[in-house]
Design a protein around this motif. Structure first.
Motif, PDB file in Angstrom:
ATOM      1  N   SER A  46       0.894  -0.995  -0.484  1.00 23.06           N
ATOM      2  CA  SER A  46       0.142   0.057  -0.088  1.00 23.06           C
ATOM      3  C   SER A  46       0.361   0.909   0.128  1.00 23.06           C
ATOM      4  O   SER A  46       0.363   2.237   0.006  1.00 23.06           O
ATOM      5  N   ASN A  47       2.132   1.608   0.446  1.00 22.59           N
ATOM      6  CA  ASN A  47       3.475   1.697   0.202  1.00 22.59           C
ATOM      7  C   ASN A  47       3.751   2.092  -0.408  1.00 22.59           C
ATOM      8  O   ASN A  47       4.494   3.625  -1.198  1.00 22.59           O
ATOM      9  N   GLU A  49       4.078   0.455  -4.419  1.00 21.77           N
ATOM     10  CA  GLU A  49       4.401  -1.010  -5.660  1.00 21.77           C
ATOM     11  C   GLU A  49       4.546  -1.259  -6.029  1.00 21.77           C
ATOM     12  O   GLU A  49       5.709  -0.486  -5.859  1.00 21.77           O
ATOM     13  N   LEU A  96      -1.639  -4.468  -5.564  1.00 26.05           N
ATOM     14  CA  LEU A  96      -2.732  -4.873  -4.565  1.00 26.05           C
ATOM     15  C   LEU A  96      -3.320  -4.691  -5.657  1.00 26.05           C
ATOM     16  O   LEU A  96      -3.926  -3.970  -7.123  1.00 26.05           O
ATOM     17  N   ARG A 101      -7.611  -3.183  -2.339  1.00 23.85           N
ATOM     18  CA  ARG A 101      -7.731  -2.170  -2.079  1.00 23.85           C
ATOM     19  C   ARG A 101      -8.918  -1.901  -1.167  1.00 23.85           C
ATOM     20  O   ARG A 101      -9.152  -0.792  -0.207  1.00 23.85           O
ATOM     21  N   LEU A 104      -8.060  -3.001   2.112  1.00 26.57           N
ATOM     22  CA  LEU A 104      -7.050  -1.785   2.782  1.00 26.57           C
ATOM     23  C   LEU A 104      -7.936  -1.076   3.569  1.00 26.57           C
ATOM     24  O   LEU A 104      -7.482  -0.355   4.543  1.00 26.57           O
ATOM     25  N   GLU A 108      -7.634  -0.461   7.917  1.00 26.18           N
ATOM     26  CA  GLU A 108      -7.392   0.776   8.204  1.00 26.18           C
ATOM     27  C   GLU A 108      -7.798   0.613   9.164  1.00 26.18           C
ATOM     28  O   GLU A 108      -7.492   1.560  10.360  1.00 26.18           O
TER      29      GLU A 108
END
Length: 167
Positions: A46-47, A49, A96, A101, A104, A108
């Motif tokens: 997520s930070n 790819e 991802l 997504r 996530l 989160e």
């Protein structure tokens, strides 16, 4: 026992707190079908790819073969996909999927809620101070690890320590 309960200090509290936080988050992510290792991969991607299997294994500090099996599991779940990296047919980038997504966003929410519970009762100033102190501790430990990785010069043999000599 090497360390008595009365002597457990900061290191024990840090370790135990981290263990409890991981356990809480693991429990809360289990209904989403995620293990700690799986959501760790999703968090990394997520930070950033497009990382290779080797890069992910390095970030997770696990063996490449272990990372490969884990990535296979996450791919079978439909949360990631491998894509060829232009210019290198041997290496694949990990990305991802849209399904991940959406997942996530739920992850989160779980993490933020757990973090809020963890910091409950601390003022904003105390939270900031705690973060700064932990950053210093982390930096100190990183420096110590770097120092320990340096070659150790040969030391002249000395008599064994008998506990009777003062330092």
């Amino acid at each position: 026992m090497i360390i008595h309960d009365s002597q457990r200090g900061t290191g024990f509290l840090l370790t135990d707190s981290a263990r409890l936080l991981r356990k809480l988050i693991d429990r809360r992510l289990q209904p989403l079908g995620l293990s700690r290792a799986q959501w760790s991969i999703l968090a990394i991607l997520s930070n950033q790819e497009g990382l290779s299997q080797s890069q992910i294994s390095s970030k997770l500090e696990i063996e490449k073969s272990t990372a490969g099996r884990l990535i296979d599991q996450v791919e079978k779940s439909g949360w990631i996909e491998r894509r060829p990296i232009v210019g290198d047919r041997r290496v694949w980038g990990i990305y991802l999927t849209n399904q991940a997504r959406q997942l996530l966003a739920q992850v989160e929410t779980v993490i933020l809620h757990s973090r809020t519970e963890m910091l409950n009762g601390l003022s904003a100033e105390q939270q900031q101070s705690l973060s700064e102190m932990l950053q210093t501790v982390k930096s100190n430990l990183s420096t110590a690890l770097e120092f320990d990785q340096r070659p150790i010069p040969a030391v002249a043999e000395t008599a064994p320590y008998d506990g009777n000599h003062a330092n």
